[in-house]
Design a protein around this motif. Sequence first.
Motif, PDB file in Angstrom:
ATOM      1  N   GLN A  99       5.493  -4.472   6.166  1.00 26.23           N
ATOM      2  CA  GLN A  99       4.132  -4.187   5.693  1.00 26.23           C
ATOM      3  C   GLN A  99       3.915  -4.674   4.265  1.00 26.23           C
ATOM      4  O   GLN A  99       2.859  -5.198   3.929  1.00 26.23           O
TER       5      GLN A  99
ATOM      6  N   ASP B  42       0.847  -1.189   0.000  1.00 26.33           N
ATOM      7  CA  ASP B  42       0.000   0.000   0.000  1.00 26.33           C
ATOM      8  C   ASP B  42       0.883   1.239   0.000  1.00 26.33           C
ATOM      9  O   ASP B  42       1.480   1.601   1.024  1.00 26.33           O
TER      10      ASP B  42
ATOM     11  N   SER C 278      -0.375   4.266   2.485  1.00 29.29           N
ATOM     12  CA  SER C 278      -0.447   4.160   3.940  1.00 29.29           C
ATOM     13  C   SER C 278       0.240   5.366   4.578  1.00 29.29           C
ATOM     14  O   SER C 278       1.021   6.077   3.927  1.00 29.29           O
TER      15      SER C 278
END
Length: 255
Positions: free
Chosen positions: A192, A3, A6
Amino acid sequence: MFDLQSDLASRVRRQMVATISKYKLLENGDHVMVCVSGGKDSTVLLASLAEVQRRAPIQFSIGAVLLDQKQPGFQAETYTQWVKTNIGIEIEIIQQDTYSIVKEKTQGRIYCALCSRLRRGILYEHAVQNRFTKVALGHHREDAAETLMLNMFYSGKLQAMPPKFKSDDGRNIVIRPLLNVAEADVEKLKQQWSIPTIPCNLCGSQDGLKRKRVKALLQELESEIPFVRNSIATAIGNVRPSHLADDRVWDFQKL
């Protein structure tokens, strides 16, 4: 989950853009070669720079290059596929057997200096041959701080990592867009995004590396001085030549 929007990815990108703007790392029409190693730093650089490219008011192109140094067990397929799927960039792989040279020349001693020199030479030459105007490296804030301390402790000089410099032969402009980004944030993005990094099998098992000692020292200092890494990074860009003792950069005789 990959992402780019984010909070953490956005913060890293803002810090990177601030560095690019402050030091004019990119210009309209640049053709940028991002040197990826298969590690977290250069991967975060590539992903973030690709997003900057989509948003930037200037036009520049990006090419990603990975050097296969023929180290045992080197496997790049999973990594390159991840980059292609998530970032949308196909990595060009250069193959040069520097592994054999390093093993022969060092004979069990610390490999990093020679390995780095050979790697740098190959990548710089590739940039020239393919008309890249800039060469982007993934060094972050801690890399600069550790380099400063290494040079002070072991070489007796005040020298760190500049955000932008010209290679010794004058043929390449090298940039470090992540230079004010904390390594901890890069590590968090790695987790992440589930980046499948390629380990370095050449020197990763060697003990007693000077950089590891300095990294451990910084970690110890941080327990007492929580902002020490940021303070060192600020100091690198906040130099007062008149308060040092190098008469090559300050004319004491004329005072």
